[in-house]
Design a protein around this motif. Sequence first.
Motif, PDB file in Angstrom:
ATOM      1  N   SER A   1       0.840  -1.198   0.000  1.00 53.88           N
ATOM      2  CA  SER A   1       0.000   0.000   0.000  1.00 53.88           C
ATOM      3  C   SER A   1       0.872   1.244   0.000  1.00 53.88           C
ATOM      4  N   VAL A   2       0.235   2.363  -0.287  1.00 54.54           N
ATOM      5  CA  VAL A   2       0.897   3.668  -0.270  1.00 54.54           C
ATOM      6  C   VAL A   2       0.274   4.482   0.860  1.00 54.54           C
ATOM      7  N   LEU A   3       1.115   4.976   1.753  1.00 57.84           N
ATOM      8  CA  LEU A   3       0.639   5.721   2.915  1.00 57.84           C
ATOM      9  C   LEU A   3       0.636   7.211   2.614  1.00 57.84           C
ATOM     10  N   LEU A   4      -0.579   7.770   2.536  1.00 54.18           N
ATOM     11  CA  LEU A   4      -0.760   9.219   2.421  1.00 54.18           C
ATOM     12  C   LEU A   4      -1.402   9.701   3.708  1.00 54.18           C
ATOM     13  N   ALA A   5      -0.911  10.815   4.243  1.00 54.73           N
ATOM     14  CA  ALA A   5      -1.493  11.399   5.439  1.00 54.73           C
ATOM     15  C   ALA A   5      -1.425  12.915   5.316  1.00 54.73           C
ATOM     16  N   ALA A   6      -2.532  13.563   5.591  1.00 52.78           N
ATOM     17  CA  ALA A   6      -2.613  15.024   5.475  1.00 52.78           C
ATOM     18  C   ALA A   6      -2.175  15.495   4.091  1.00 52.78           C
ATOM     19  N   GLY A   7      -2.498  14.684   3.081  1.00 54.74           N
ATOM     20  CA  GLY A   7      -2.194  15.071   1.717  1.00 54.74           C
ATOM     21  C   GLY A   7      -0.724  14.959   1.333  1.00 54.74           C
ATOM     22  N   GLN A   8       0.074  14.277   2.137  1.00 57.38           N
ATOM     23  CA  GLN A   8       1.500  14.119   1.856  1.00 57.38           C
ATOM     24  C   GLN A   8       1.862  12.634   1.799  1.00 57.38           C
ATOM     25  N   LEU A   9       2.872  12.327   0.983  1.00 58.56           N
ATOM     26  CA  LEU A   9       3.328  10.944   0.832  1.00 58.56           C
ATOM     27  C   LEU A   9       4.325  10.609   1.929  1.00 58.56           C
ATOM     28  N   HIS A  10       4.036   9.541   2.664  1.00 55.85           N
ATOM     29  CA  HIS A  10       4.904   9.155   3.769  1.00 55.85           C
ATOM     30  C   HIS A  10       5.697   7.881   3.503  1.00 55.85           C
ATOM     31  N   ALA A  11       5.094   6.885   2.863  1.00 50.69           N
ATOM     32  CA  ALA A  11       5.791   5.607   2.732  1.00 50.69           C
ATOM     33  C   ALA A  11       5.097   4.712   1.716  1.00 50.69           C
ATOM     34  N   VAL A  12       5.860   3.740   1.231  1.00 51.57           N
ATOM     35  CA  VAL A  12       5.321   2.584   0.518  1.00 51.57           C
ATOM     36  C   VAL A  12       5.473   1.401   1.459  1.00 51.57           C
ATOM     37  N   LEU A  13       4.361   0.741   1.766  1.00 50.33           N
ATOM     38  CA  LEU A  13       4.357  -0.332   2.755  1.00 50.33           C
ATOM     39  C   LEU A  13       4.282  -1.689   2.073  1.00 50.33           C
ATOM     40  N   GLN A  14       4.966  -2.659   2.655  1.00 49.08           N
ATOM     41  CA  GLN A  14       4.921  -4.028   2.170  1.00 49.08           C
ATOM     42  C   GLN A  14       4.456  -4.936   3.306  1.00 49.08           C
ATOM     43  N   PRO A  15       4.020  -6.154   2.985  1.00 48.48           N
ATOM     44  CA  PRO A  15       3.527  -7.043   4.044  1.00 48.48           C
ATOM     45  C   PRO A  15       4.605  -7.338   5.073  1.00 48.48           C
ATOM     46  N   GLY A  16       4.197  -7.422   6.328  1.00 50.02           N
ATOM     47  CA  GLY A  16       5.121  -7.781   7.386  1.00 50.02           C
ATOM     48  C   GLY A  16       5.413  -9.273   7.382  1.00 50.02           C
ATOM     49  N   ALA A  17       6.458  -9.650   8.079  1.00 47.09           N
ATOM     50  CA  ALA A  17       6.843 -11.067   8.151  1.00 47.09           C
ATOM     51  C   ALA A  17       5.758 -11.875   8.859  1.00 47.09           C
ATOM     52  N   ASN A  18       5.481 -13.066   8.331  1.00 41.81           N
ATOM     53  CA  ASN A  18       4.533 -14.000   8.952  1.00 41.81           C
ATOM     54  C   ASN A  18       3.159 -13.380   9.182  1.00 41.81           C
ATOM     55  N   GLY A  19       2.744 -12.534   8.225  1.00 41.84           N
ATOM     56  CA  GLY A  19       1.411 -11.944   8.316  1.00 41.84           C
ATOM     57  C   GLY A  19       1.279 -10.834   9.342  1.00 41.84           C
ATOM     58  N   GLY A  20       2.405 -10.294   9.797  1.00 38.94           N
ATOM     59  CA  GLY A  20       2.356  -9.231  10.794  1.00 38.94           C
ATOM     60  C   GLY A  20       1.993  -7.882  10.192  1.00 38.94           C
ATOM     61  N   GLN A  21       2.146  -6.834  10.984  1.00 38.11           N
ATOM     62  CA  GLN A  21       1.826  -5.490  10.533  1.00 38.11           C
ATOM     63  C   GLN A  21       2.688  -5.101   9.331  1.00 38.11           C
ATOM     64  N   PRO A  22       2.118  -4.331   8.377  1.00 39.47           N
ATOM     65  CA  PRO A  22       2.925  -3.879   7.237  1.00 39.47           C
ATOM     66  C   PRO A  22       4.144  -3.082   7.702  1.00 39.47           C
ATOM     67  N   VAL A  23       5.212  -3.187   6.932  1.00 38.87           N
ATOM     68  CA  VAL A  23       6.438  -2.453   7.241  1.00 38.87           C
ATOM     69  C   VAL A  23       6.794  -1.576   6.041  1.00 38.87           C
ATOM     70  N   ALA A  24       7.611  -0.564   6.282  1.00 36.04           N
ATOM     71  CA  ALA A  24       7.969   0.368   5.222  1.00 36.04           C
ATOM     72  C   ALA A  24       9.004  -0.254   4.292  1.00 36.04           C
ATOM     73  N   TRP A  25       8.655  -0.363   3.005  1.00 41.20           N
ATOM     74  CA  TRP A  25       9.631  -0.745   1.979  1.00 41.20           C
ATOM     75  C   TRP A  25      10.448   0.482   1.588  1.00 41.20           C
ATOM     76  N   TRP A  26       9.773   1.628   1.491  1.00 41.54           N
ATOM     77  CA  TRP A  26      10.423   2.938   1.310  1.00 41.54           C
ATOM     78  C   TRP A  26       9.710   3.915   2.225  1.00 41.54           C
ATOM     79  N   GLN A  27      10.484   4.773   2.881  1.00 46.31           N
ATOM     80  CA  GLN A  27       9.903   5.754   3.787  1.00 46.31           C
ATOM     81  C   GLN A  27      10.584   7.092   3.589  1.00 46.31           C
ATOM     82  N   ALA A  28       9.785   8.150   3.432  1.00 50.76           N
ATOM     83  CA  ALA A  28      10.336   9.488   3.267  1.00 50.76           C
ATOM     84  C   ALA A  28      10.877   9.986   4.597  1.00 50.76           C
TER      85      ALA A  28
END
Length: 259
Positions: free
Chosen positions: A170-197
């Motif tokens: 997924s792509v994380l947008l907050a307050a109209g700004q780009l924050h991160a590209v998220l990828q699946p976490g290990a073993n089905g856990g919370q998504p983690v940042a693949w790229w983060q501004a």
Amino acid sequence: MPRMLDVSDEVRAEIGDEEADRLLAGENAQGSYDCTSCRTPGDSEHERTSTVLFIGDETAVLAFAHAGCLPSQVVQVTEEQLQGAVRSIGGTAGGDQQQAMPEQAVLGVTSGLVLIAGELHPALVVEPTAPIVRPGSTDIGDDFLPLLIEQGFMPLIELAEVPPVLHGWSVLLAAGQLHAVLQPGANGGQPVAWWQAHQPLQVTDSWRAAANKHQQVLMYAAPVGSIGRQPREDLLRGALDKAAANGKLVGSALPLAGI
């Protein structure tokens, strides 16, 4: 020779008046630098330059940027990010559009609108500054696209249609700004940042409106040297078309994680 440096009050507060004055007088470093945002050369003796201080948990790195790319500021990053950036770009940390990768390259991320089947779609174009080698490999090739294909990104030969959705990313947008590209976490856990501004990336109103309309962002990725920094969206589209025709482009549609 005095330098055309901008040292903001927050940077001065961190490095101290004495160090700030030495910087401005040009006593403690050469004037030329690689911009920490766009990675192109700069010269603080001839063009306005911002001082950018990256602060980790235990380490601080002072970097320089064209004033038109970044204002002088203090950027809080994790120690891991900072150490990775120092290793990958020889002593300066990545800027607001870049992130140090474990493969010791820096990802450049550009936002733009892409016309597909008569409709504008928000897109992110990702291109490393150096070849990406598979972790643990001793090869000198570039595994950037194979690694992404293994994650589910689709090889593209043209931009005639919207690529399929890559679930879990997924792509994380907050307050109209780009924050991160998220990828699946290990073993089905919370998504983690693949790229983060390091600092939230500003996007245009039209880009944000298109993202809100489609509730997804198209992410295209190409190996180093395939796209380059294009000043206009029509030139960016031309570079994407060429990369696709040469078999050097992958892409997927990523849902929005926020807006």
